[in-house]
Design a protein around this motif. Structure first.
Motif, PDB file in Angstrom:
ATOM      1  N   LEU A 118       0.833  -1.206   0.000  1.00 36.47           N
ATOM      2  CA  LEU A 118       0.000   0.000   0.000  1.00 36.47           C
ATOM      3  C   LEU A 118       0.866   1.254   0.000  1.00 36.47           C
ATOM      4  CD1 LEU A 118      -2.755   1.412   0.226  1.00 36.47           C
ATOM      5  CD2 LEU A 118      -2.583   1.166   2.719  1.00 36.47           C
ATOM      6  N   LEU A 119       1.908   1.270   0.833  1.00 41.60           N
ATOM      7  CA  LEU A 119       2.785   2.437   0.910  1.00 41.60           C
ATOM      8  C   LEU A 119       3.484   2.683  -0.421  1.00 41.60           C
ATOM      9  CD1 LEU A 119       4.150   4.693   2.535  1.00 41.60           C
ATOM     10  CD2 LEU A 119       5.843   3.006   3.283  1.00 41.60           C
ATOM     11  N   LEU A 120       4.002   1.626  -1.023  1.00 37.45           N
ATOM     12  CA  LEU A 120       4.697   1.778  -2.308  1.00 37.45           C
ATOM     13  C   LEU A 120       3.737   2.209  -3.412  1.00 37.45           C
ATOM     14  CD1 LEU A 120       7.097  -1.306  -2.245  1.00 37.45           C
ATOM     15  CD2 LEU A 120       7.606   1.077  -1.670  1.00 37.45           C
ATOM     16  N   LYS A 121       2.508   1.740  -3.337  1.00 37.99           N
ATOM     17  CA  LYS A 121       1.518   2.151  -4.329  1.00 37.99           C
ATOM     18  C   LYS A 121       1.215   3.645  -4.224  1.00 37.99           C
ATOM     19  CE  LYS A 121      -3.213   1.224  -5.904  1.00 37.99           C
ATOM     20  NZ  LYS A 121      -4.439   0.420  -5.680  1.00 37.99           N
ATOM     21  N   LYS A 122       1.177   4.166  -2.991  1.00 38.59           N
ATOM     22  CA  LYS A 122       0.866   5.580  -2.797  1.00 38.59           C
ATOM     23  C   LYS A 122       1.956   6.495  -3.359  1.00 38.59           C
ATOM     24  CE  LYS A 122      -2.212   5.277   1.203  1.00 38.59           C
ATOM     25  NZ  LYS A 122      -2.527   5.800   2.543  1.00 38.59           N
ATOM     26  N   VAL A 123       3.202   6.073  -3.263  1.00 39.81           N
ATOM     27  CA  VAL A 123       4.294   6.930  -3.727  1.00 39.81           C
ATOM     28  C   VAL A 123       4.705   6.612  -5.170  1.00 39.81           C
ATOM     29  CG1 VAL A 123       5.191   7.202  -1.383  1.00 39.81           C
ATOM     30  CG2 VAL A 123       6.090   5.375  -2.846  1.00 39.81           C
ATOM     31  N   CYS A 169       0.317  13.965  -2.693  1.00 38.86           N
ATOM     32  CA  CYS A 169       0.499  12.670  -2.052  1.00 38.86           C
ATOM     33  C   CYS A 169       0.744  12.824  -0.552  1.00 38.86           C
ATOM     34  CB  CYS A 169       1.660  11.928  -2.711  1.00 38.86           C
ATOM     35  SG  CYS A 169       1.987  10.297  -2.021  1.00 38.86           S
ATOM     36  N   CYS A 170       1.614  13.763  -0.172  1.00 38.43           N
ATOM     37  CA  CYS A 170       1.928  13.955   1.251  1.00 38.43           C
ATOM     38  C   CYS A 170       0.711  14.408   2.036  1.00 38.43           C
ATOM     39  CB  CYS A 170       3.056  14.975   1.400  1.00 38.43           C
ATOM     40  SG  CYS A 170       4.672  14.348   0.921  1.00 38.43           S
ATOM     41  N   GLY A 171      -0.061  15.317   1.459  1.00 38.22           N
ATOM     42  CA  GLY A 171      -1.212  15.845   2.178  1.00 38.22           C
ATOM     43  C   GLY A 171      -2.418  14.940   2.157  1.00 38.22           C
ATOM     44  N   GLY A 172      -2.647  14.229   1.052  1.00 35.88           N
ATOM     45  CA  GLY A 172      -3.857  13.429   0.932  1.00 35.88           C
ATOM     46  C   GLY A 172      -3.675  11.954   1.222  1.00 35.88           C
ATOM     47  N   LYS A 173      -2.580  11.346   0.718  1.00 32.58           N
ATOM     48  CA  LYS A 173      -2.407   9.899   0.829  1.00 32.58           C
ATOM     49  C   LYS A 173      -1.564   9.473   2.025  1.00 32.58           C
ATOM     50  CE  LYS A 173      -2.526   9.460  -4.229  1.00 32.58           C
ATOM     51  NZ  LYS A 173      -1.760   9.001  -5.426  1.00 32.58           N
ATOM     52  N   LEU A 174      -0.585  10.290   2.392  1.00 28.85           N
ATOM     53  CA  LEU A 174       0.361   9.875   3.427  1.00 28.85           C
ATOM     54  C   LEU A 174       0.025  10.431   4.797  1.00 28.85           C
ATOM     55  CD1 LEU A 174       3.703  10.201   1.414  1.00 28.85           C
ATOM     56  CD2 LEU A 174       2.217   8.211   1.685  1.00 28.85           C
ATOM     57  N   GLY A 175      -0.913  11.366   4.893  1.00 28.83           N
ATOM     58  CA  GLY A 175      -1.355  11.872   6.187  1.00 28.83           C
ATOM     59  C   GLY A 175      -0.356  12.765   6.892  1.00 28.83           C
ATOM     60  N   ILE A 176       0.508  13.440   6.147  1.00 33.19           N
ATOM     61  CA  ILE A 176       1.508  14.316   6.740  1.00 33.19           C
ATOM     62  C   ILE A 176       0.923  15.712   6.919  1.00 33.19           C
ATOM     63  CG2 ILE A 176       3.820  15.294   6.462  1.00 33.19           C
ATOM     64  CD1 ILE A 176       4.483  12.920   4.666  1.00 33.19           C
ATOM     65  N   ASP A 177       1.139  16.312   8.077  1.00 27.51           N
ATOM     66  CA  ASP A 177       0.630  17.656   8.358  1.00 27.51           C
ATOM     67  C   ASP A 177       1.222  18.660   7.365  1.00 27.51           C
ATOM     68  OD1 ASP A 177       0.792  20.433   9.820  1.00 27.51           O
ATOM     69  OD2 ASP A 177      -0.684  19.270  10.953  1.00 27.51           O
ATOM     70  N   ALA A 197      14.144   9.934  -9.516  1.00 26.40           N
ATOM     71  CA  ALA A 197      12.943   9.262  -9.026  1.00 26.40           C
ATOM     72  C   ALA A 197      13.139   8.739  -7.613  1.00 26.40           C
ATOM     73  CB  ALA A 197      12.564   8.127  -9.974  1.00 26.40           C
ATOM     74  N   PHE A 198      14.264   8.086  -7.352  1.00 25.06           N
ATOM     75  CA  PHE A 198      14.527   7.564  -6.011  1.00 25.06           C
ATOM     76  C   PHE A 198      14.653   8.697  -4.996  1.00 25.06           C
ATOM     77  CE2 PHE A 198      15.897   3.458  -7.941  1.00 25.06           C
ATOM     78  CZ  PHE A 198      15.156   2.616  -7.119  1.00 25.06           C
ATOM     79  N   ASN A 199      15.287   9.800  -5.383  1.00 23.81           N
ATOM     80  CA  ASN A 199      15.431  10.935  -4.467  1.00 23.81           C
ATOM     81  C   ASN A 199      14.084  11.511  -4.067  1.00 23.81           C
ATOM     82  OD1 ASN A 199      18.241  10.983  -4.236  1.00 23.81           O
ATOM     83  ND2 ASN A 199      18.497  12.248  -6.061  1.00 23.81           N
ATOM     84  N   GLN A 200      13.186  11.667  -5.032  1.00 27.46           N
ATOM     85  CA  GLN A 200      11.888  12.261  -4.739  1.00 27.46           C
ATOM     86  C   GLN A 200      11.081  11.412  -3.765  1.00 27.46           C
ATOM     87  OE1 GLN A 200      12.265  15.408  -5.454  1.00 27.46           O
ATOM     88  NE2 GLN A 200      10.245  15.580  -6.376  1.00 27.46           N
ATOM     89  N   VAL A 201      11.093  10.108  -3.973  1.00 28.76           N
ATOM     90  CA  VAL A 201      10.344   9.224  -3.071  1.00 28.76           C
ATOM     91  C   VAL A 201      11.028   9.150  -1.707  1.00 28.76           C
ATOM     92  CG1 VAL A 201       9.498   6.875  -2.725  1.00 28.76           C
ATOM     93  CG2 VAL A 201       9.397   7.912  -4.992  1.00 28.76           C
ATOM     94  N   SER A 202      12.353   9.219  -1.673  1.00 25.16           N
ATOM     95  CA  SER A 202      13.072   9.210  -0.397  1.00 25.16           C
ATOM     96  C   SER A 202      12.692  10.410   0.458  1.00 25.16           C
ATOM     97  CB  SER A 202      14.585   9.200  -0.648  1.00 25.16           C
ATOM     98  OG  SER A 202      14.988   8.015  -1.301  1.00 25.16           O
ATOM     99  N   VAL A 203      12.453  11.557  -0.164  1.00 26.62           N
ATOM    100  CA  VAL A 203      11.998  12.737   0.575  1.00 26.62           C
ATOM    101  C   VAL A 203      10.655  12.450   1.242  1.00 26.62           C
ATOM    102  CG1 VAL A 203      11.197  15.124   0.345  1.00 26.62           C
ATOM    103  CG2 VAL A 203      13.272  14.395  -0.833  1.00 26.62           C
ATOM    104  N   GLN A 204       9.747  11.817   0.519  1.00 23.82           N
ATOM    105  CA  GLN A 204       8.442  11.496   1.092  1.00 23.82           C
ATOM    106  C   GLN A 204       8.574  10.532   2.276  1.00 23.82           C
ATOM    107  OE1 GLN A 204       6.442  10.078  -2.473  1.00 23.82           O
ATOM    108  NE2 GLN A 204       5.415  12.044  -2.730  1.00 23.82           N
ATOM    109  N   MET A 205       9.443   9.535   2.142  1.00 21.48           N
ATOM    110  CA  MET A 205       9.656   8.584   3.237  1.00 21.48           C
ATOM    111  C   MET A 205      10.227   9.289   4.469  1.00 21.48           C
ATOM    112  SD  MET A 205       8.655   5.622   2.177  1.00 21.48           S
ATOM    113  CE  MET A 205       8.302   4.756   0.633  1.00 21.48           C
ATOM    114  N   ALA A 206      11.200  10.176   4.248  1.00 20.80           N
ATOM    115  CA  ALA A 206      11.799  10.908   5.368  1.00 20.80           C
ATOM    116  C   ALA A 206      10.779  11.816   6.044  1.00 20.80           C
ATOM    117  CB  ALA A 206      12.995  11.724   4.870  1.00 20.80           C
ATOM    118  N   LEU A 207       9.868  12.400   5.275  1.00 20.46           N
ATOM    119  CA  LEU A 207       8.835  13.268   5.855  1.00 20.46           C
ATOM    120  C   LEU A 207       7.848  12.474   6.698  1.00 20.46           C
ATOM    121  CD1 LEU A 207       8.101  15.752   2.923  1.00 20.46           C
ATOM    122  CD2 LEU A 207       9.249  16.232   5.081  1.00 20.46           C
ATOM    123  N   ILE A 208       7.527  11.260   6.274  1.00 22.31           N
ATOM    124  CA  ILE A 208       6.656  10.406   7.098  1.00 22.31           C
ATOM    125  C   ILE A 208       7.316  10.149   8.446  1.00 22.31           C
ATOM    126  CG2 ILE A 208       5.587   8.137   7.307  1.00 22.31           C
ATOM    127  CD1 ILE A 208       5.332   8.068   4.273  1.00 22.31           C
TER     128      ILE A 208
END
Length: 530
Positions: free
Chosen positions: A369-374, A397-405, A503-514
C-alpha cells in the motif's frame, strides 16, 4: 508556445485584482502550462496583491507585466512605496507553503526593492518532455555512425576523433564545470539563508534539516560499506591507519586561504565551507543583507538557466562520445561502466526499501500500500527526469495519501528536494569506488574518508535539475585523484540513468517526511493506512 505580452496598470481594488488575476491566467494558458500549476500561480499572485492592499490601501497602484525574455516566461508585479515583502511578512502556514513552493521548486518567485519600487518576479518553469526517447535515438545513431566509420581509413577516423570530437567533449565539460563551481557555493549559502524563512515553525525546521542530514550520512556510510567488497582496490600506503598529522593536514586543507582561490582550484570542500560561512553571515545580517541575497539568488538562477541550456545538448554530447569511442577503439572502457549502475541501482532500491519497511513496521502499514501511494511520484520523476514535474504530485500525495501535516511537508518538500538526495550520494560513492578500482588509483584510509565526506557534501550541493550531478563530477574526480579520462565512460552511462536517481530521491523525501512527521506527532496514521 509564444504567449502575447501583457501590460496592465491597476489600483488595488477588489474588481481590479480580479481582472489582473484573469490576465495572469490568460498568459499562463497561452503558455500551455499544466492547469493545476497555473491555478496555484494565479492564487499566489492574488494573495500577494491582497497583502499589498492591506499594507498600502486600495488607492495604491500596481504594474503587472507578463512577457518572455530569452525563452523564459516572467510575471512581474511592481508597486511604489515603502519596502514590504509579502513573501516574508505572511505569517499563516498556507502563505508560507506557497512561498517555498514558488521560490524553490517549479515556479521561482523573488522579491526586490530598488529605488522605492517593490517588485515580485515569477520565473515560470515550463514542463519538459522526457529526454529518454532522444537519448535512445542518439545512442542508436551513434552506434550506426561509429560502425559506418569503419569504411573510412584508420588515419582519417583517428584524426577526426582527436582533432574535432575530443576538443568538443573537453569544451563541453569545461562549460559545465564553469557553471558547477559557483553553484556549489551559491547552493549552500542560499540554502542556509533560506532556512530563516521557516523560523515560525521553531524547532520543526531545525529537526527536519538535522534528520535529513543524519539519514543522508547514514545512507552514504552503509552504501560505502556494502559497495566496498564489490571492488578491488590498490592501497597506496603501507598502513591503513590515519596519522593525526595527516588528519590535521586534511582538515586544514579544507580551509580557504583566499576568497578566489577555491573557485580557481575547483576545490569543492573549500567552496562548501565558504558557502556555509557565507550563508550563516546572510542570516545574521538579515534584513541588511537581503539585497545581497537577492543578487546571489539571481546569479544562481542565471547559472542554472545556462546549465539547463547546455544540458539540453546532452543527446548530442552522448552521440559524440559514442562515435569517438568507436573510432578510437575505446568502447571497451564504456561498456564495463554500466556494471557500476547495477551496484548503484541495487543499493538505491535497498535504501528506499529499508526506509519503507521501518515506516510500515512502526505504523502498521502494508508495504504494498505504501509503495503504491508513492508510485505516481516515482513514475513522473522517472519519466520526465525532473523534480519540478513531480512536485505537484508530491504535495498532493503527502497531504492526501500519506497523512503528513501541511506544516511539515510545506517546508519539508522544497528543502528536502534541495538538500536530501540519498540516491545521488549512493551513485557518487559507488562511482568513486568503481573508477578507483578500474583505473587502479592508489587509495588509503584518508582517501575513503575524503570520498565519503565529498559524496555527502556534493549530494547536498547538486542542483535538482536534469544532469545536475554531471556538473560536479569533475570536482569529485579531481579531489579524489581520479584520472580525467575516466569522465568519458562515466558520462556516457550516467546521463542515461540520471532519471533513476531523480525518481529515487523524490520518493526518499516522502519517506523521510513520514518519519519526521511521526516523531513530531504530526502524522495521521489512519490516512496513511487507508
Amino acid at each position: 508556445m509564444r504567449a502575447k505580452d501583457i501590460g496592465f496598470n491597476f489600483f488595488l481594488e477588489a474588481d481590479k485584482i480580479d481582472l489582473a488575476s484573469e490576465k495572469i491566467m490568460d498568459f499562463l494558458q497561452q503558455l500551455a502550462l499544466e492547469h493545476r500549476e497555473a491555478l496555484r500561480i494565479q492564487l499566489s499572485t492574488e494573495n500577494i496583491l491582497l497583502a499589498w492592499q492591506e499594507r498600502f490601501g486600495k488607492s495604491a497602484q500596481v504594474r503587472l507585466s507578463c512577457y518572455s525574455r530569452m525563452g523564459q516566461p516572467l510575471i512581474r508585479l511592481q508597486l511604489d512605496g515603502d519596502a514590504f515583502d509579502p513573501l516574508e511578512q505572511s505569517g499563516d502556514a498556507s502563505s508560507l507553503w506557497e512561498k517555498h513552493l514558488l521560490s524553490q521548486m517549479e515556479t521561482r518567485a523573488a522579491y526586490s526593492y530598488t529605488r522605492g519600487v517593490n517588485t515580485i518576479t515569477f520565473r515560470i518553469v515550463m514542463p519538459k518532455r522526457s529526454p529518454l526517447v532522444l537519448l535512445l535515438f542518439s545512442l542508436a545513431a551513434a552506434a550506426l555512425v561509429g560502425i559506418a566509420g569503419g569504411l573510412l581509413p584508420a588515419e582519417a577516423r583517428v584524426a577526426i576523433a582527436e582533432q574535432w570530437l575530443t576538443p568538443i567533449c573537453t569544451t563541453y565539460l569545461n562549460v559545465l564545470s564553469f557553471c558547477g563551481i559557483p553553484l556549489i557555493f551559491l547552493s549552500v549559502a542560499l540554502g542556509i539563508r533560506g532556512i530563516d524563512d521557516v523560523n515560525m515553525f521553531g524547532r520543526i525546521g531545525k529537526k527536519m534539516v538535522l534528520h535529513y542530514f543524519l539519514v543522508l550520512l547514514a545512507t552514504t556510510l552503509l552504501a560505502a560499506a556494502a559497495a566496498y567488497p564489490m571492488f578491488r582496490f590498490i592501497f597506496g600506503g603501507s598502513s591503513l591507519n590515519i596519522a593525526y598529522t595527516d588528519l590535521l593536514e586534511m582538515v586544514l586543507g579544507w580551509l580557504p586561504t583566499s576568497l578566489l582561490q577555491p573557485f580557481l582550484d575547483c576545490n569543492a570542500m573549500q567552496l562548501i565551507l565558504m558557502g556555509f560561512i557565507f550563508g550563516i553571515g546572510l542570516l545574521k545580517l538579515d534584513p541588511l543583507a537581503r539585497n545581497l541575497a537577492g543578487v546571489l539568488d539571481d546569479l544562481q538562477s542565471l547559472l542554472l538557466l545556462v546549465a539547463e541550456w547546455f544540458t539540453r545538448l546532452i543527446p548530442v554530447f552522448v552521440f559524440i562520445i559514442i562515435v569517438k569511442s568507436f573510432w578510437l577503439g575505446q568502447m571497451s572502457e564504456i561498456l564495463p561502466a554500466w556494471k557500476s549502475w547495477a551496484v548503484t541501482s541495487g543499493l538505491q532500491a535497498t535504501a528506499l526499501l529499508v526506509m519503507a519497511l521501518q515506516i510500515c513496521r512502526k505504523n502498521k502499514v502494508r508495504l504494498s500500500l505504501l509503495l503504491k501511494k508513492v508510485s505516481a511520484t516515482f513514475l513522473i520523476a522517472l519519466g520526465t527526469n525532473s523534480c519540478a514535474a513531480s512536485i505537484t504530485e508530491s504535495y498532493a500525495c503527502c497531504g492526501g495519501k500519506l497523512g503528513i501535516d501541511g506544516k511539515v511537508f510545506g517546508f519539508g518538500i522544497p528543502i528536502g528536494t534541495s538538500i536530501f538526495k540519498p540516491s545521488s550520494a549512493i551513485r557518487l560513492i559507488v562511482l568513486a569506488f568503481y573508477m578507483a578500482s578500474t583505473y587502479q588509483v592508489g587509495v588509503s584510509a584518508e582517501w575513503f574518508v575524503m570520498a565519503i565526506l565529498m559524496t555527502v557534501m556534493l549530494s547536498i550541493a547538486v542542483p535538482a535539475i536534469p544532469g545536475g550531478t554531471l556538473m560536479f563530477c569533475p570536482m569529485l574526480f579531481a579531489q579524489l585523484g581520479l584520472p580525467a579520462e575516466a569522465l568519458t565512460p562515466m558520462l556516457a552511462t550516467d546521463i542515461f540513468f540520471d532519471a533513476v536517481c531523480t525518481a529515487f530521491n523524490q520518493v526518499s523525501v516522502q519517506m523521510a517526511l513520514i518519519q519526521q512527521a511521526d516523531v513530531l506527532g504530526m502524522l495521521e496514521r489512519d490516512a496513511l493506512r487507508q
